[in-house]
Write a protein that holds these residues in place. Structure first.
Motif, PDB file in Angstrom:
ATOM      1  N   ALA A   1       0.838  -1.205   0.000  1.00  0.00           N
ATOM      2  CA  ALA A   1       0.000   0.000   0.000  1.00  0.00           C
ATOM      3  C   ALA A   1       0.873   1.256   0.000  1.00  0.00           C
ATOM      4  CB  ALA A   1      -0.933   0.005   1.220  1.00  0.00           C
ATOM      5  N   TYR A   2       1.940   1.242   0.783  1.00  0.00           N
ATOM      6  CA  TYR A   2       2.853   2.399   0.812  1.00  0.00           C
ATOM      7  C   TYR A   2       3.443   2.636  -0.570  1.00  0.00           C
ATOM      8  CZ  TYR A   2       6.775   5.437   2.039  1.00  0.00           C
ATOM      9  OH  TYR A   2       7.662   6.495   2.092  1.00  0.00           O
ATOM     10  N   LEU A   3       3.895   1.562  -1.213  1.00  0.00           N
ATOM     11  CA  LEU A   3       4.533   1.708  -2.529  1.00  0.00           C
ATOM     12  C   LEU A   3       3.523   2.174  -3.582  1.00  0.00           C
ATOM     13  CD1 LEU A   3       6.836  -1.448  -2.491  1.00  0.00           C
ATOM     14  CD2 LEU A   3       7.477   0.918  -2.077  1.00  0.00           C
ATOM     15  N   ILE A   4       2.296   1.682  -3.494  1.00  0.00           N
ATOM     16  CA  ILE A   4       1.256   2.128  -4.425  1.00  0.00           C
ATOM     17  C   ILE A   4       0.968   3.608  -4.212  1.00  0.00           C
ATOM     18  CG2 ILE A   4      -1.232   1.949  -4.953  1.00  0.00           C
ATOM     19  CD1 ILE A   4      -0.927  -1.084  -4.483  1.00  0.00           C
TER      20      ILE A   4
ATOM     21  N   SER B   1       1.675   6.990  -6.907  1.00  0.00           N
ATOM     22  CA  SER B   1       0.428   7.525  -7.463  1.00  0.00           C
ATOM     23  C   SER B   1       0.400   9.035  -7.603  1.00  0.00           C
ATOM     24  CB  SER B   1      -0.759   7.136  -6.576  1.00  0.00           C
ATOM     25  OG  SER B   1      -0.823   5.762  -6.427  1.00  0.00           O
ATOM     26  N   PHE B   2       1.426   9.719  -7.124  1.00  0.00           N
ATOM     27  CA  PHE B   2       1.349  11.169  -7.121  1.00  0.00           C
ATOM     28  C   PHE B   2       1.665  11.752  -8.484  1.00  0.00           C
ATOM     29  CE2 PHE B   2       0.464  12.261  -2.832  1.00  0.00           C
ATOM     30  CZ  PHE B   2       0.894  11.161  -2.116  1.00  0.00           C
ATOM     31  N   ASN B   3       0.827  12.755  -8.908  1.00  0.00           N
ATOM     32  CA  ASN B   3       1.099  13.467 -10.154  1.00  0.00           C
ATOM     33  C   ASN B   3       2.167  14.515  -9.930  1.00  0.00           C
ATOM     34  OD1 ASN B   3      -1.017  12.088 -11.349  1.00  0.00           O
ATOM     35  ND2 ASN B   3      -2.483  13.602 -10.646  1.00  0.00           N
ATOM     36  N   GLU B   4       1.843  15.457  -9.014  1.00  0.00           N
ATOM     37  CA  GLU B   4       2.789  16.527  -8.711  1.00  0.00           C
ATOM     38  C   GLU B   4       3.572  16.138  -7.481  1.00  0.00           C
ATOM     39  OE1 GLU B   4      -0.896  19.245  -8.037  1.00  0.00           O
ATOM     40  OE2 GLU B   4       0.261  19.087  -6.180  1.00  0.00           O
ATOM     41  N   GLN B   5       4.831  16.518  -7.462  1.00  0.00           N
ATOM     42  CA  GLN B   5       5.707  16.068  -6.386  1.00  0.00           C
ATOM     43  C   GLN B   5       5.455  16.804  -5.075  1.00  0.00           C
ATOM     44  OE1 GLN B   5       7.962  13.499  -7.103  1.00  0.00           O
ATOM     45  NE2 GLN B   5       6.779  13.472  -8.960  1.00  0.00           N
ATOM     46  N   GLY B   6       4.747  17.934  -5.197  1.00  0.00           N
ATOM     47  CA  GLY B   6       4.604  18.865  -4.078  1.00  0.00           C
ATOM     48  C   GLY B   6       4.598  18.297  -2.680  1.00  0.00           C
ATOM     49  N   ASN B   7       3.550  17.558  -2.321  1.00  0.00           N
ATOM     50  CA  ASN B   7       3.390  17.150  -0.939  1.00  0.00           C
ATOM     51  C   ASN B   7       3.644  15.659  -0.753  1.00  0.00           C
ATOM     52  OD1 ASN B   7       2.954  18.044   1.605  1.00  0.00           O
ATOM     53  ND2 ASN B   7       0.742  17.917   1.524  1.00  0.00           N
ATOM     54  N   LYS B   8       4.226  15.008  -1.763  1.00  0.00           N
ATOM     55  CA  LYS B   8       4.372  13.550  -1.753  1.00  0.00           C
ATOM     56  C   LYS B   8       5.103  13.063  -0.512  1.00  0.00           C
ATOM     57  CE  LYS B   8       7.412  10.968  -4.450  1.00  0.00           C
ATOM     58  NZ  LYS B   8       7.874  10.442  -5.738  1.00  0.00           N
TER      59      LYS B   8
ATOM     60  N   ILE C   1      -4.066  12.816  -5.604  1.00  0.00           N
ATOM     61  CA  ILE C   1      -3.825  11.711  -6.543  1.00  0.00           C
ATOM     62  C   ILE C   1      -4.964  11.650  -7.562  1.00  0.00           C
ATOM     63  CG2 ILE C   1      -3.644   9.199  -6.702  1.00  0.00           C
ATOM     64  CD1 ILE C   1      -2.669   9.228  -3.833  1.00  0.00           C
ATOM     65  N   LYS C   2      -4.634  11.178  -8.769  1.00  0.00           N
ATOM     66  CA  LYS C   2      -5.685  11.070  -9.791  1.00  0.00           C
ATOM     67  C   LYS C   2      -6.648   9.927  -9.473  1.00  0.00           C
ATOM     68  CE  LYS C   2      -4.626  12.969 -14.282  1.00  0.00           C
ATOM     69  NZ  LYS C   2      -3.908  12.795 -15.518  1.00  0.00           N
ATOM     70  N   SER C   3      -6.119   8.706  -9.346  1.00  0.00           N
ATOM     71  CA  SER C   3      -6.995   7.542  -9.159  1.00  0.00           C
ATOM     72  C   SER C   3      -7.308   7.384  -7.673  1.00  0.00           C
ATOM     73  CB  SER C   3      -6.332   6.289  -9.702  1.00  0.00           C
ATOM     74  OG  SER C   3      -4.987   6.200  -9.219  1.00  0.00           O
TER      75      SER C   3
ATOM     76  N   LEU D   1      -7.398   4.777  -2.444  1.00  0.00           N
ATOM     77  CA  LEU D   1      -7.998   4.891  -1.105  1.00  0.00           C
ATOM     78  C   LEU D   1      -8.485   3.538  -0.614  1.00  0.00           C
ATOM     79  CD1 LEU D   1      -8.937   6.703   1.238  1.00  0.00           C
ATOM     80  CD2 LEU D   1     -11.053   7.098  -0.023  1.00  0.00           C
ATOM     81  N   SER D   2      -9.100   2.756  -1.505  1.00  0.00           N
ATOM     82  CA  SER D   2      -9.613   1.448  -1.078  1.00  0.00           C
ATOM     83  C   SER D   2      -8.467   0.522  -0.660  1.00  0.00           C
ATOM     84  CB  SER D   2     -10.467   0.807  -2.167  1.00  0.00           C
ATOM     85  OG  SER D   2      -9.816   0.844  -3.387  1.00  0.00           O
TER      86      SER D   2
END
Lengths: 205, 232, 246
Positions: free
Chosen positions: A118-121, A125-132, B160-162, B167-168
């Motif tokens: 879950a952490y790796l997913i 998943s972040f588009n913008e690096q801002g708050n990642k 995040i986009k998806s 979240l699930s």
């Protein structure tokens, strides 16, 4: 320094393997998987602990290196959790005739794997690096807080994972001890190297 | 302190009014739970003896998936038109925003349970058999635990986009330790007995409720403490 | 207490020292420092992606700066947020209003958040002042962009802030509403308030600001008094777009 630690860990692994194959052999042969399974279990927990510490350090200090170390810890935890689950399934099939069943230790191993995944997913998943970095650090903390509950709640399940054998010679304990030490050293080096790669990636971008 | 209570109350009431007007989230939650109940009922019709266990599973699955819808929506509302910026520039303590949202999500899940549980009981021909209070306790503790984690994660996935899929995954990875005692408790409530299938004998209801309450207390506290890092 | 701070010490209504911010290790703001006194207005001019919105969000307490301090009426926005934040009113790209709530409900919500003692009266006063009486019970999603922007301005000044931070406030407004906004800001400034706004409309900004600063490459590259001749030329000369870098 890293090369030294890596070489030392390989030497210790070889020593552990030699002892396990000779003086420390367990019968039947499939039970010798414990020399991989137990170190993987301990190592994945240590890596989770690392993720927790680095996440807190990042939120306090805001230095990117802690973010890279946290991400690296999660990746290495994922790898060892995968080894833990696969070796566990092989052992379970040989010992109890089942690949998997929702019993205490098996659920615990599976949930650890899910938390690392879950952490790796989340991280990917972040588009913008801002708050990642902030958000991943927060999840790292929550994931670690979850770990004790995993163990407590899993006690409510029937446990087919009862130790069906125990070590009857000091050679076996030595082999296991060496394997655990070697695995922790290997994990530390992998985390270190992975964090460096991440740092270089950011510089290139 | 009274200022914090005002802010929490204002956020809670605002979200309730929002939901009453749009009716999007609640309708989706109810329809989803009916679909889940029907699918499980149809597929389990060959195993009459396992009806109680399956019903307990249906309740948990419905609560978890509905909480995903609810928690995601509660923050999606704030990210449209910069509303979250308005809240952040007005409220010194970001934890108040978390508590307000948490209360809203718990309330929504409690209202949802009032609809979902009778549907499941009808589908699976069950009665709580004099254990209504135990059922309410279990469901309330589940709602608080899932909302505590879901509210924080709902805020995290806004970048995040998806969102829904991530979240699930995040919610389910984190709430598994709470689901185990919850299912054990539900089995007890529907008179399947605690010693059922994979669950070991000897767990009392108070042990189960105690474990869930500890999970809720710790996660509400930890999530409240770290919430400020997820916004701004 | 903060007002005493302002009057006695003649300290700035807003003071930013050495503000830096980076996103993904890229510097967006570098060592920004400036003061705005009570009664003054500053326009921050800059090309797209120059960091204007980021600067305003840091001044409003929405984002945390990597380095530096922001003080509102003498109160540090990090250490004394509960004293500093109520002194700020923010107008942004988004209207910060909830589409499913009515105009009145939106204002009442923010009146609750700011813990105003005269909630009902103040909400009615804002509705009247921003010419929203006709739309009082209408949900925001049914309003035009211009009406929503007027509501946003009403929301921003509802709690009688000392400092207004406005990010492109003239967007979507008709000329009557633009003038209304300028009148409200000038009234606030006369009462001791301060204004920081970002805008490409330097002519309009000139009606409520005394000074203009150009944000370029994360730093203030130039400043001028708005009274100076040909301010627009000045801004374009000092920003990246003019240099062909964007």
């Amino acid at each position: 320094m890293r090369v030294t630690v890596l070489i030392t860990s390989f030497v210790l692994m070889i020593a552990s393997g030699v002892i396990a194959n000779t003086k420390g052999a367990i019968e039947p042969v499939v039970r010798n998987i414990v020399y991989i399974h137990v170190p993987a279990s301990i190592c994945s927990l240590v890596c989770f602990g690392g993720l927790f510490v680095f996440s807190i350090m990042y939120l306090i200090k805001k230095k990117p290196i802690f973010d890279y170390l946290g991400a690296a810890s999660a990746e290495v935890a994922f790898v060892f959790a995968t080894v833990l689950n696969i070796t566990g399934m092989i052992f379970a099939k040989a010992e109890w005739g089942l690949w998997w069943t929702p019993s205490m230790r098996l659920i615990t191993s599976a949930i650890l794997w899910f938390l690392a995944a879950a952490y790796l997913i989340l991280r990917s998943s972040f588009n913008e690096q801002g708050n990642k970095a902030n958000l991943c650090a927060v999840f790292g903390i929550i994931a670690f807080v979850d770990v004790p509950f995993v163990y407590i709640s899993a006690r409510m399940m029937r446990d087919i994972h009862r130790p069906s054998f125990s070590f009857d010679s000091s050679w076996q304990s030595t082999a296991l001890g060496l394997a655990i030490l070697a695995t922790i050293m290997l994990a530390s080096t992998l985390i270190w190297m992975r964090a460096d790669i991440e740092k270089l990636n950011e510089k290139l971008n | 302190m009274s200022n914090s209570i005002n802010i929490i109350k204002a956020i809670f009431v605002k979200d309730l009014i929002n939901e009453l007007r749009s009716k999007q989230t609640f309708a989706s939650m109810v329809v989803l739970s009916i679909i889940i109940a029907w699918i499980f009922r149809l597929t389990s019709s060959v195993i009459e003896s396992a009806m109680v266990s399956i019903a307990a599973a249906v309740i948990m699955v419905s609560v978890v998936f509905s909480s995903i819808l609810c928690c995601e929506r509660s923050f999606a509302v704030e990210h449209g038109d910069g509303c979250m910026d308005g809240l952040l520039s007005a409220s010194a303590d970001r934890g108040n925003i978390y508590i307000g949202k948490l209360l809203f999500n718990v309330t929504m899940l409690c209202i949802f349970d009032c609809v979902m549980v009778p549907v499941v009981c009808v589908c699976f021909n069950l009665t709580p058999a004099g254990n209504l209070l135990k059922l309410i306790v279990i469901l309330l503790l589940v709602n608080i635990g899932v909302s505590a984690v879901g509210t924080l994660l709902g805020s995290i996935v806004m970048s995040i986009k998806s969102r829904s899929s991530v979240l699930s995954i995040l919610i389910m990875a984190l709430i598994m330790p709470m689901m185990i005692p919850a299912i054990s408790g539900l089995l007890m409530v529907f008179s399947a007995g605690a010693d059922s299938g994979m669950f070991s004998a000897g767990q009392s209801f108070s042990e189960i409720a105690g474990m869930m309450a500890a999970y809720d207390a710790i996660f509400v506290t930890v999530c409240w403490l770290v919430f400020g890092f997820t916004v701004g | 207490m903060a007002e005493e701070n302002l009057k006695k010490n003649n300290s700035a209504a807003l003071e930013a020292k050495n503000i830096s911010k980076s996103f993904a290790n890229k510097d967006v703001l570098r060592g920004i420092s400036f003061k705005v006194k009570a009664g003054d207005g500053v326009c921050v001019y800059g090309s797209n992606a120059s960091g204007k919105t980021t600067l305003l969000r840091i001044l409003a307490g929405i984002l945390q700066a990597k380095d530096g301090t922001v003080k509102i009426g003498g109160w540090d926005i990090k250490k004394s947020a509960e004293k500093a934040l109520p002194m700020i009113g923010v107008i942004s790209h988004g209207t910060m209003t909830y589409p499913q709530l009515t105009v009145e409900e939106n204002l009442k919500f923010f009146a609750d958040i700011y813990n105003l003692s005269d909630k009902k009266e103040r909400v009615t006063e804002m509705i009247d002042e921003m010419n929203l009486s006709k739309f009082r019970y209408d949900v925001v999603s049914s309003l035009s962009r211009g009406t929503r922007q007027r509501l946003a301005i009403g929301r921003a000044v509802l709690h009688r802030p000392k400092v207004i931070l406005a990010d492109e406030p003239f967007t979507g407004l008709d000329s009557k509403s633009k003038q209304k906004f300028i009148d409200i800001i000038n009234k606030l400034k006369k009462a001791g308030g301060a204004l920081v706004l970002t805008s490409h409309h330097v002519e309009l900004a000139g009606k409520c600001c005394e000074k203009i600063v150009v944000l370029d490459g994360g730093k203030f590259s130039a400043e001028a008094d708005i009274g100076d001749d040909d301010v627009r030329r000045f801004c374009e000369d000092h920003s990246a777009s003019a240099k062909g870098e964007i």
